[in-house]
Scaffold this active site. Sequence first.
Site, mmCIF file in Angstrom:
data_model
loop_
_atom_site.group_PDB
_atom_site.id
_atom_site.type_symbol
_atom_site.label_atom_id
_atom_site.label_comp_id
_atom_site.label_asym_id
_atom_site.label_seq_id
_atom_site.Cartn_x
_atom_site.Cartn_y
_atom_site.Cartn_z
ATOM 1 N N LYS A 119 0.816 -1.220 0.000
ATOM 2 C CA LYS A 119 0.000 0.000 0.000
ATOM 3 C C LYS A 119 0.846 1.264 0.000
ATOM 4 O O LYS A 119 0.474 2.261 -0.612
ATOM 5 C CB LYS A 119 -0.971 0.010 1.181
ATOM 6 N N LYS A 202 -5.027 -9.645 -5.810
ATOM 7 C CA LYS A 202 -6.223 -9.909 -4.998
ATOM 8 C C LYS A 202 -7.388 -9.021 -5.445
ATOM 9 O O LYS A 202 -7.176 -7.865 -5.816
ATOM 10 C CB LYS A 202 -5.831 -9.583 -3.547
ATOM 11 N N LYS A 205 -11.521 -3.805 -2.912
ATOM 12 C CA LYS A 205 -12.516 -2.739 -3.099
ATOM 13 C C LYS A 205 -11.884 -1.445 -3.587
ATOM 14 O O LYS A 205 -12.560 -0.615 -4.177
ATOM 15 C CB LYS A 205 -13.367 -2.494 -1.853
HETATM 16 N N1 AQP Z 1 -9.902 -10.893 -2.376
HETATM 17 C C1 AQP Z 1 -10.175 -11.396 -1.185
HETATM 18 N N2 AQP Z 1 -10.335 -12.733 -1.033
HETATM 19 C C2 AQP Z 1 -10.616 -13.261 0.185
HETATM 20 N N3 AQP Z 1 -10.776 -12.511 1.292
HETATM 21 C C3 AQP Z 1 -10.637 -11.183 1.179
HETATM 22 N N4 AQP Z 1 -10.725 -10.181 2.056
HETATM 23 C C4 AQP Z 1 -10.504 -9.001 1.445
HETATM 24 N N5 AQP Z 1 -10.258 -9.204 0.139
HETATM 25 C C5 AQP Z 1 -10.332 -10.555 -0.053
HETATM 26 C C6 AQP Z 1 -11.025 -10.359 3.469
HETATM 27 O O1 AQP Z 1 -12.071 -9.476 3.813
HETATM 28 C C7 AQP Z 1 -11.871 -9.050 5.159
HETATM 29 C C8 AQP Z 1 -11.972 -7.575 5.226
HETATM 30 O O2 AQP Z 1 -10.945 -6.964 4.508
HETATM 31 P P1 AQP Z 1 -10.683 -5.426 4.743
HETATM 32 O O3 AQP Z 1 -11.794 -4.644 4.222
HETATM 33 O O4 AQP Z 1 -10.393 -5.172 6.157
HETATM 34 O O5 AQP Z 1 -9.367 -5.093 4.031
HETATM 35 P P2 AQP Z 1 -8.609 -5.680 2.841
HETATM 36 O O6 AQP Z 1 -8.198 -7.087 3.143
HETATM 37 O O7 AQP Z 1 -7.503 -4.742 2.556
HETATM 38 O O8 AQP Z 1 -9.727 -5.704 1.705
HETATM 39 P P3 AQP Z 1 -9.782 -4.887 0.397
HETATM 40 O O9 AQP Z 1 -11.059 -5.186 -0.273
HETATM 41 O O10 AQP Z 1 -8.535 -5.136 -0.401
HETATM 42 O O11 AQP Z 1 -9.817 -3.394 0.937
HETATM 43 P P4 AQP Z 1 -8.905 -2.184 0.497
HETATM 44 O O12 AQP Z 1 -8.994 -2.154 -0.993
HETATM 45 O O13 AQP Z 1 -9.497 -0.978 1.139
HETATM 46 O O14 AQP Z 1 -7.527 -2.490 0.972
HETATM 47 C C9 AQP Z 1 -10.530 -9.585 5.612
HETATM 48 O O15 AQP Z 1 -10.742 -10.737 6.398
HETATM 49 C C10 AQP Z 1 -9.844 -9.947 4.337
HETATM 50 O O16 AQP Z 1 -8.939 -11.005 4.511
#
Ligand code: AQP
Length: 342
Positions: A119, A202, A205
């Site tokens: 990030k 991955k 969002k």
């Molecule tokens: N692609 C994924 N596959 C499986 N699990 C996922 N999680 C996120 N993306 C995937 C799981 O969702 C939970 C919440 O995640 P988060 O919102 O706290 O942060 P993140 O992991 O950083 O998710 P994003 O969507 O990628 O958010 P941004 O883009 O804001 O960084 C966690 O349990 C995560 O493992």
Amino acid sequence: MTEPAFTPRVFSGIQPSGGLTLGNYLGALKRFVTMQDEGSHETVYCMVDLHAITVWQDPETLRRNTRELCAGFIASGVDPEKSILFNQSAVPEHAQLAWIFNCVARMGWMGRMTQWKDKAGKNAENASLGLFGYPALMAADILVYHATHVPVGEDQKQHLELTRDIAAKFNHDYKVDFFPITEPVIEGAATRVMSLRDGSKKMSKSDPSDASRINMTDDADAIARKIRKAKTDPEPLPDSAEGLADRPEARNLVNIYASLSEKTVDQVMAEVAGQQFGLFKPMLADLAVEKLAPISTEMARLMEDQAEIDKILARGAERAREITAPILAKAYEIVGMVGAEG
Ligand code: AQP
């Protein structure tokens, strides 16, 4: 090993840093509901708004995303009566314990976190201090409940290991057995859902490409279009999971199918062996629409009554503080804060 002395308790959270994705649903939310319904653990689920602001969030959008995320939890099956459901900033003990953990965790540990490296990228000098300290706040989220189990996607495994290191160092430094050594729960066919545009990334969002992800609020047309356009290779589907080893995009679509249909990857392979993507993609799109449409419809309905969502969050925060206030008070006492002696 988890200390038997701790009450079995599940904690997990999702950032309101955008709309919910299929990755969040399959990797986290679906599991949250199962653990809630199993009834063997108390379940605590949180919209981690303090984590979201480690990167810039427009205030109005953040408020909307937090409420929409709450609607997403409930529409997916999290019951605010059975589980404790709230937003992180409404329970100040998270941030208070995080400060103590900022003083326990070492710079070297934080610097090794792959999420920080990804990030912050090449522009680490300009990243927020909060982004660097993110895992200490996450450890506090978990340990301020003495949570014993944390359901997460694969991407959070390293942060969970750090949580265990922080708990162990605190216990060791202060010669106590106060924080549990938490177990990650990373299970199922879709613990790492990949981008529909790039099988090495991955699904996220905050990915700038909307075509890379399925949002929980996408309508049937958008879901079908995104799956139809998902990157694949020209080969037909193999007859075993091993045949997917070097085919990340194909593997991703099969994993999504398996998770949505509650089947193992081997069962899916037995069904679809030899199929071209021209046939498999519409099958997957139909299944995704069947499973996700009721959730997005219910989210939209819940979002019509914002006051009700706020009431649920406020009640959840009240219940959460009944757990966190005594644990934080004890942590303050252990580290030597005057006024916190029991
Ligand atoms: N692609 C994924 N596959 C499986 N699990 C996922 N999680 C996120 N993306 C995937 C799981 O969702 C939970 C919440 O995640 P988060 O919102 O706290 O942060 P993140 O992991 O950083 O998710 P994003 O969507 O990628 O958010 P941004 O883009 O804001 O960084 C966690 O349990 C995560 O493992």
